[in-house]
Design an enzyme around this catalytic site. Structure first.
Site, PDB file in Angstrom:
ATOM      1  N   GLY A 221      12.749  54.209  -2.223  1.00  0.00           N
ATOM      2  CA  GLY A 221      11.943  53.842  -3.795  1.00  0.00           C
ATOM      3  C   GLY A 221      11.831  51.944  -4.434  1.00  0.00           C
ATOM      4  O   GLY A 221      11.774  52.405  -5.668  1.00  0.00           O
TER       5      GLY A 221
ATOM      6  N   LEU B 192       5.199  58.455   3.419  1.00  0.00           N
ATOM      7  CA  LEU B 192       4.737  58.066   5.705  1.00  0.00           C
ATOM      8  C   LEU B 192       3.613  58.922   6.170  1.00  0.00           C
ATOM      9  O   LEU B 192       4.270  59.469   7.784  1.00  0.00           O
ATOM     10  CB  LEU B 192       6.326  57.544   6.364  1.00  0.00           C
ATOM     11  CG  LEU B 192       6.962  56.775   6.314  1.00  0.00           C
ATOM     12  CD1 LEU B 192       7.862  56.666   6.191  1.00  0.00           C
ATOM     13  CD2 LEU B 192       6.540  55.426   5.971  1.00  0.00           C
ATOM     14  N   LYS B 193       3.290  59.699   5.300  1.00  0.00           N
ATOM     15  CA  LYS B 193       2.279  60.654   6.493  1.00  0.00           C
ATOM     16  C   LYS B 193       1.236  60.193   5.542  1.00  0.00           C
ATOM     17  O   LYS B 193       0.652  60.210   4.600  1.00  0.00           O
ATOM     18  CB  LYS B 193       2.659  62.752   5.740  1.00  0.00           C
ATOM     19  CG  LYS B 193       3.907  62.958   6.092  1.00  0.00           C
ATOM     20  CD  LYS B 193       4.299  63.046   7.777  1.00  0.00           C
ATOM     21  CE  LYS B 193       5.825  64.128   7.856  1.00  0.00           C
ATOM     22  NZ  LYS B 193       5.500  64.168   9.536  1.00  0.00           N
TER      23      LYS B 193
ATOM     24  N   ILE C  90      -4.422  63.373   2.277  1.00  0.00           N
ATOM     25  CA  ILE C  90      -5.680  63.630   2.360  1.00  0.00           C
ATOM     26  C   ILE C  90      -5.749  63.814   0.476  1.00  0.00           C
ATOM     27  O   ILE C  90      -5.897  64.618   0.068  1.00  0.00           O
ATOM     28  CB  ILE C  90      -6.087  64.752   2.493  1.00  0.00           C
ATOM     29  CG1 ILE C  90      -6.035  64.738   4.247  1.00  0.00           C
ATOM     30  CG2 ILE C  90      -7.853  65.223   2.235  1.00  0.00           C
ATOM     31  CD1 ILE C  90      -6.874  62.703   4.522  1.00  0.00           C
TER      32      ILE C  90
ATOM     33  N   HIS D 113       1.086  48.331   3.324  1.00  0.00           N
ATOM     34  CA  HIS D 113       1.314  48.239   4.251  1.00  0.00           C
ATOM     35  C   HIS D 113       2.110  46.743   5.002  1.00  0.00           C
ATOM     36  O   HIS D 113       1.631  45.952   4.940  1.00  0.00           O
ATOM     37  CB  HIS D 113       0.089  48.023   5.321  1.00  0.00           C
ATOM     38  CG  HIS D 113      -0.173  48.702   6.907  1.00  0.00           C
ATOM     39  ND1 HIS D 113       1.003  49.675   7.826  1.00  0.00           N
ATOM     40  CD2 HIS D 113       0.088  47.315   7.891  1.00  0.00           C
ATOM     41  CE1 HIS D 113       1.425  49.355   8.862  1.00  0.00           C
ATOM     42  NE2 HIS D 113       0.897  48.324   8.724  1.00  0.00           N
TER      43      HIS D 113
ATOM     44  N   GLU E 295       5.553  41.912  -0.787  1.00  0.00           N
ATOM     45  CA  GLU E 295       4.605  43.109  -1.198  1.00  0.00           C
ATOM     46  C   GLU E 295       4.833  43.142  -2.576  1.00  0.00           C
ATOM     47  O   GLU E 295       4.361  43.837  -3.630  1.00  0.00           O
ATOM     48  CB  GLU E 295       5.859  44.563  -0.506  1.00  0.00           C
ATOM     49  CG  GLU E 295       5.115  44.091   0.724  1.00  0.00           C
ATOM     50  CD  GLU E 295       5.968  46.176   1.128  1.00  0.00           C
ATOM     51  OE1 GLU E 295       5.771  46.787   0.742  1.00  0.00           O
ATOM     52  OE2 GLU E 295       6.691  45.440   2.854  1.00  0.00           O
TER      53      GLU E 295
HETATM   54  N1  LIG Z   1      -5.640  58.765   4.307  1.00  0.00           N
HETATM   55  C1  LIG Z   1      -4.184  58.017   4.246  1.00  0.00           C
HETATM   56  N2  LIG Z   1      -2.720  58.276   4.286  1.00  0.00           N
HETATM   57  C2  LIG Z   1      -2.340  57.103   4.270  1.00  0.00           C
HETATM   58  C3  LIG Z   1      -1.992  56.158   4.014  1.00  0.00           C
HETATM   59  C4  LIG Z   1      -3.856  55.825   5.246  1.00  0.00           C
HETATM   60  O1  LIG Z   1      -3.726  54.392   5.239  1.00  0.00           O
HETATM   61  N3  LIG Z   1      -4.514  56.908   4.749  1.00  0.00           N
HETATM   62  N4  LIG Z   1      -1.342  55.108   4.793  1.00  0.00           N
HETATM   63  C5  LIG Z   1      -0.142  55.493   5.509  1.00  0.00           C
HETATM   64  C6  LIG Z   1       0.856  54.700   4.888  1.00  0.00           C
HETATM   65  N5  LIG Z   1       1.018  54.146   6.558  1.00  0.00           N
HETATM   66  C7  LIG Z   1       0.876  52.739   6.622  1.00  0.00           C
HETATM   67  O2  LIG Z   1       0.116  51.663   5.523  1.00  0.00           O
HETATM   68  C8  LIG Z   1       1.120  55.286   7.522  1.00  0.00           C
HETATM   69  C9  LIG Z   1       2.435  55.409   7.989  1.00  0.00           C
HETATM   70  C10 LIG Z   1       2.573  57.364   8.563  1.00  0.00           C
HETATM   71  C11 LIG Z   1       2.352  56.186  10.009  1.00  0.00           C
HETATM   72  C12 LIG Z   1       2.797  57.444  10.732  1.00  0.00           C
HETATM   73  O3  LIG Z   1       2.966  56.963  11.646  1.00  0.00           O
HETATM   74  N6  LIG Z   1       3.532  58.269  10.584  1.00  0.00           N
HETATM   75  C13 LIG Z   1       3.946  58.989  11.389  1.00  0.00           C
HETATM   76  C14 LIG Z   1       5.179  60.170  10.666  1.00  0.00           C
HETATM   77  C15 LIG Z   1       6.733  59.196  10.059  1.00  0.00           C
HETATM   78  C16 LIG Z   1       7.849  60.116   9.785  1.00  0.00           C
HETATM   79  O4  LIG Z   1       6.764  61.931   9.654  1.00  0.00           O
HETATM   80  O5  LIG Z   1       8.618  59.719   9.642  1.00  0.00           O
HETATM   81  C17 LIG Z   1       2.946  60.200  11.677  1.00  0.00           C
HETATM   82  O6  LIG Z   1       2.016  60.642  10.989  1.00  0.00           O
HETATM   83  O7  LIG Z   1       3.308  60.336  13.342  1.00  0.00           O
HETATM   84  C18 LIG Z   1       0.981  55.661   9.935  1.00  0.00           C
HETATM   85  C19 LIG Z   1       1.159  54.504   9.132  1.00  0.00           C
HETATM   86  C20 LIG Z   1      -0.285  56.404   3.912  1.00  0.00           C
HETATM   87  N7  LIG Z   1      -0.639  57.864   4.191  1.00  0.00           N
HETATM   88  N1  GAR Z   2       2.915  51.938   6.790  1.00  0.00           N
HETATM   89  C1  GAR Z   2       3.396  52.292   5.842  1.00  0.00           C
HETATM   90  C2  GAR Z   2       4.913  51.775   5.329  1.00  0.00           C
HETATM   91  O1  GAR Z   2       5.540  50.916   6.167  1.00  0.00           O
HETATM   92  N2  GAR Z   2       5.502  51.086   3.814  1.00  0.00           N
HETATM   93  C3  GAR Z   2       6.488  50.537   3.759  1.00  0.00           C
HETATM   94  O2  GAR Z   2       7.294  51.308   3.446  1.00  0.00           O
HETATM   95  C4  GAR Z   2       7.903  50.343   2.387  1.00  0.00           C
HETATM   96  C5  GAR Z   2       8.644  51.619   1.242  1.00  0.00           C
HETATM   97  O3  GAR Z   2       9.235  51.032   0.977  1.00  0.00           O
HETATM   98  P1  GAR Z   2      10.771  51.622  -0.645  1.00  0.00           P
HETATM   99  O4  GAR Z   2      10.663  54.164   0.459  1.00  0.00           O
HETATM  100  O5  GAR Z   2      11.706  51.282   0.317  1.00  0.00           O
HETATM  101  O6  GAR Z   2       9.179  51.621  -1.452  1.00  0.00           O
HETATM  102  C6  GAR Z   2       7.755  48.789   1.798  1.00  0.00           C
HETATM  103  O7  GAR Z   2       8.290  47.712   2.891  1.00  0.00           O
HETATM  104  C7  GAR Z   2       6.328  49.351   2.738  1.00  0.00           C
HETATM  105  O8  GAR Z   2       5.479  48.387   2.726  1.00  0.00           O
END
Ligand SMILES: Nc1nc2c(c(=O)[nH]1)N[C@@H](CN(C=O)c1ccc(C(=O)N[C@@H](CCC(=O)O)C(=O)O)cc1)CN2
Ligand code: GAR
Length: 193
Positions: free
Chosen positions: A12, A81-82, A85, A98, A168
């Site tokens: 957070g 991190l998922k 939709i 990102h 960021e």
């Molecule tokens: N519809 C969308 N949803 C999300 C996006 C997006 O661009 N479109 N971005 C992500 C955030 N993100 C990159 O910025 C990102 C987050 C997570 C993953 C990833 O590979 N996750 C793993 C699982 C990770 C875990 O559970 O610890 C996975 O899917 O297997 C890639 C990119 C947020 N949602």
């Molecule tokens: N691809 C998505 C990703 O890597 N997001 C990254 O997670 C952190 C969030 O930290 P927080 O939970 O401490 O705000 C941030 O650094 C953000 O760029």
């Protein structure tokens, strides 16, 4: 003023930054609700401390059921991190941050420290962050703001993460204010697919 939902999975720090900048009047947003897919996420504790409605929801359906209770203009993915939709009426209103300069080091598997480790392994001289609208796949929606950092040869992945996160904290509020000023369609129409 953007009526915002915040989705998170982790500590957070992004929510901290939003709250601080709302309080000092530099971020034109009102946080309506905070939702996490992780029941014990530190970000949920922080949200409750700040006084925001905060909920755990395990999947998209549950998240969207909660969001339906609120008047939302914008959904901010703040370390979520998922794959998210949104409901149809908000499909163009999801902003994600990102921690790299998209299209480098993004997509499936590129999140958190994995990004900075890959940047280090490639020997990059610059990195940065990207705020973009989310479409139906990771990291491919229209870009709103990008900010760069210079990297030193002896920077560790942790050093890179710290440099990028500092940017960021500038980029995400700047992007939200730009969306408030220009509207979402400006960005979806800016680059023809
Ligand atoms: N519809 C969308 N949803 C999300 C996006 C997006 O661009 N479109 N971005 C992500 C955030 N993100 C990159 O910025 C990102 C987050 C997570 C993953 C990833 O590979 N996750 C793993 C699982 C990770 C875990 O559970 O610890 C996975 O899917 O297997 C890639 C990119 C947020 N949602
Ligand atoms: N691809 C998505 C990703 O890597 N997001 C990254 O997670 C952190 C969030 O930290 P927080 O939970 O401490 O705000 C941030 O650094 C953000 O760029």
């Amino acid at each position: 003023m953007q009526k915002m939902a915040v989705l998170l999975s982790g500590s957070g720090r992004t929510l901290d930054n939003f709250h601080e900048r709302i309080q000092d009047g530099t971020l034109r947003a009102e946080i309506q609700v905070v939702v996490s897919n992780v029941a014990d996420a530190l970000g949920l504790e922080k949200a409750r401390k700040y006084g925001y409605p905060a909920f755990h929801a395990p999947d998209n359906e549950a998240i969207n059921e909660i969001l339906a209770r609120y008047d939302i203009d914008l959904i901010a993915l703040a370390g979520y991190l998922k794959l998210y939709i949104p409901p149809d009426h908000l499909r163009k209103n999801v902003l994600n941050i990102h921690p790299s300069l998209i299209p480098s080091f993004c997509g499936d598997g590129y999140y958190g420290h994995h990004v900075h480790e890959a940047v280090k392994a490639r020997g990059c001289k610059v990195s940065g962050c990207t705020v973009h609208f989310a479409n139906e796949v990771y990291d491919e929606g229209p870009i709103v703001v990008q900010k760069c950092v210079s990297l030193d040869d002896d920077d560790t992945p942790d050093d890179i993460a710290a440099k990028v996160f500092a940017r960021e904290c500038e980029a995400f509020p700047e992007a939200i204010n730009l969306v408030d000023e220009k509207g979402v369609d400006y960005f979806w129409n800016r680059v023809k697919a």
